[in-house]
Design a protein around this motif. Structure first.
Motif, PDB file in Angstrom:
ATOM      1  N   ALA A 207       0.804  -1.223   0.000  1.00  0.00           N
ATOM      2  CA  ALA A 207       0.000   0.000   0.000  1.00  0.00           C
ATOM      3  C   ALA A 207       0.834   1.268   0.000  1.00  0.00           C
ATOM      4  CB  ALA A 207      -0.937   0.009   1.209  1.00  0.00           C
ATOM      5  N   ASP A 208       2.140   1.137   0.101  1.00  0.00           N
ATOM      6  CA  ASP A 208       2.991   2.319   0.242  1.00  0.00           C
ATOM      7  C   ASP A 208       3.275   2.982  -1.100  1.00  0.00           C
ATOM      8  OD1 ASP A 208       3.272   2.459   3.050  1.00  0.00           O
ATOM      9  OD2 ASP A 208       4.649   0.761   2.985  1.00  0.00           O
ATOM     10  N   GLY A 210       3.907   6.739  -3.229  1.00  0.00           N
ATOM     11  CA  GLY A 210       4.837   7.828  -2.984  1.00  0.00           C
ATOM     12  C   GLY A 210       4.412   8.719  -1.839  1.00  0.00           C
ATOM     13  N   VAL A 211       3.119   9.016  -1.745  1.00  0.00           N
ATOM     14  CA  VAL A 211       2.622   9.878  -0.670  1.00  0.00           C
ATOM     15  C   VAL A 211       2.867   9.224   0.688  1.00  0.00           C
ATOM     16  CG1 VAL A 211       0.567  10.913   0.357  1.00  0.00           C
ATOM     17  CG2 VAL A 211       0.904  10.999  -2.124  1.00  0.00           C
ATOM     18  N   ARG A 212       2.541   7.942   0.786  1.00  0.00           N
ATOM     19  CA  ARG A 212       2.756   7.234   2.051  1.00  0.00           C
ATOM     20  C   ARG A 212       4.236   7.137   2.393  1.00  0.00           C
ATOM     21  NH1 ARG A 212      -1.220   3.651   4.201  1.00  0.00           N
ATOM     22  NH2 ARG A 212       0.492   2.221   4.694  1.00  0.00           N
ATOM     23  N   LEU A 213       5.071   6.924   1.398  1.00  0.00           N
ATOM     24  CA  LEU A 213       6.511   6.866   1.649  1.00  0.00           C
ATOM     25  C   LEU A 213       7.029   8.192   2.194  1.00  0.00           C
ATOM     26  CD1 LEU A 213       7.752   4.895  -1.490  1.00  0.00           C
ATOM     27  CD2 LEU A 213       7.710   4.070   0.867  1.00  0.00           C
ATOM     28  N   GLU A 214       6.536   9.293   1.651  1.00  0.00           N
ATOM     29  CA  GLU A 214       6.976  10.598   2.141  1.00  0.00           C
ATOM     30  C   GLU A 214       6.544  10.820   3.583  1.00  0.00           C
ATOM     31  OE1 GLU A 214       8.970  14.007   2.415  1.00  0.00           O
ATOM     32  OE2 GLU A 214       9.059  12.657   0.682  1.00  0.00           O
ATOM     33  N   VAL A 215       5.320  10.404   3.904  1.00  0.00           N
ATOM     34  CA  VAL A 215       4.849  10.528   5.285  1.00  0.00           C
ATOM     35  C   VAL A 215       5.704   9.681   6.220  1.00  0.00           C
ATOM     36  CG1 VAL A 215       2.941  10.017   6.857  1.00  0.00           C
ATOM     37  CG2 VAL A 215       2.490  11.122   4.652  1.00  0.00           C
ATOM     38  N   LYS A 216       5.985   8.450   5.807  1.00  0.00           N
ATOM     39  CA  LYS A 216       6.806   7.568   6.643  1.00  0.00           C
ATOM     40  C   LYS A 216       8.212   8.137   6.810  1.00  0.00           C
ATOM     41  CE  LYS A 216       4.536   3.093   6.053  1.00  0.00           C
ATOM     42  NZ  LYS A 216       4.713   1.661   5.758  1.00  0.00           N
ATOM     43  N   ARG A 217       8.742   8.713   5.746  1.00  0.00           N
ATOM     44  CA  ARG A 217      10.078   9.298   5.805  1.00  0.00           C
ATOM     45  C   ARG A 217      10.130  10.434   6.827  1.00  0.00           C
ATOM     46  NH1 ARG A 217      12.735  12.443   0.631  1.00  0.00           N
ATOM     47  NH2 ARG A 217      14.702  13.052   1.593  1.00  0.00           N
TER      48      ARG A 217
END
Length: 230
Positions: A207-208, A210-217
């Motif tokens: 489910a990750d 680009g938007v989710r990756l940026e939030v996680k980062r």
């Protein structure tokens, strides 16, 4: 922190990422000036003050689909990785899971091939058990015995360890230290004095985007789990 890379739809533990999703995630990294590398290379770069722009990519459990599916994607995007293998189950299946799909694990020949290609192979124990719940003799076999087995198989020093289920305590950490590992990966940050024997990681799933990756980062930075140098 990745696990399996395949198009298998049955994924109750959220450990599977499709090849297409992995490619998009690596493209996202590269588009931001970041490059995935093994933990060995990341820590070596950090020792030289050259870790900026590098992200450690790890694949837990040593699924056979790393060779068939993940590796071609990694090579396309010029990324490295560390594979944490369950040394006592080479060529077997993920039998530690009581439910969910059975997935084949890397065999000895697969491990040798990966080493020849420059992929770091490290230990995830012998049987993938919760090390905080086993007696001392089993703990030593899981930690020390797995390192010896993989060293004999690869002809290389095994530098890294990954705690099964991300669980460890002072006793387990001491066993990893005494076994001679240079680093160990957990999930959440360990005690302040754990250092490189409790490196935190970010779980990555299908489910990750680009938007989710940026939030996680950003959350990782805020919580002391940054994926690259500030």
């Amino acid at each position: 922190m990745y696990h399996s890379v395949s198009d298998h739809g049955d994924d109750p533990f959220n450990i599977t990422v499709s090849a297409a999703r992995l490619a998009r995630q690596l493209a996202w990294l590269r588009g931001r000036g970041l490059r995935g590398v093994s933990m060995r290379d990341l820590l070596a770069a950090r020792a030289q003050g050259q870790e900026r722009g590098l992200v450690g990519l790890t694949f837990d459990d040593g699924y056979a689909d790393f060779v068939t599916t993940a590796l071609p994607v990694l090579r396309h995007w010029e990324c490295g990785a560390t594979v944490f293998v369950v040394a006592g189950r080479l060529g077997g299946h993920n039998d530690w899971e009581m439910s969910g799909p059975r997935k084949r694990l890397l065999a000895a020949d697969d491990i040798r091939r990966l080493v020849a290609l420059g992929v770091e192979v490290a230990s995830h124990g012998l049987t993938h058990c919760d090390l905080t719940r086993v007696p001392d003799d089993v703990l030593r076999a899981e930690v020390h015995g797995s390192r010896i087995l993989l060293a004999e198989l690869t002809g290389l020093e095994i530098r890294g360890f990954c705690y099964p289920y991300g669980r460890f305590d002072a006793r387990v950490g001491a066993a990893v230290h005494h076994a001679g590992y240079r680093y160990a990966c957990a999930v959440d940050p360990g005690p302040g004095d754990a250092g490189d024997l409790a490196l935190p990681r970010i779980h990555i799933g299908e489910a990750d985007t680009g938007v989710r990756l940026e939030v996680k980062r950003r959350l990782a930075r805020a919580r002391g789990r940054a994926v690259e140098a500030p």
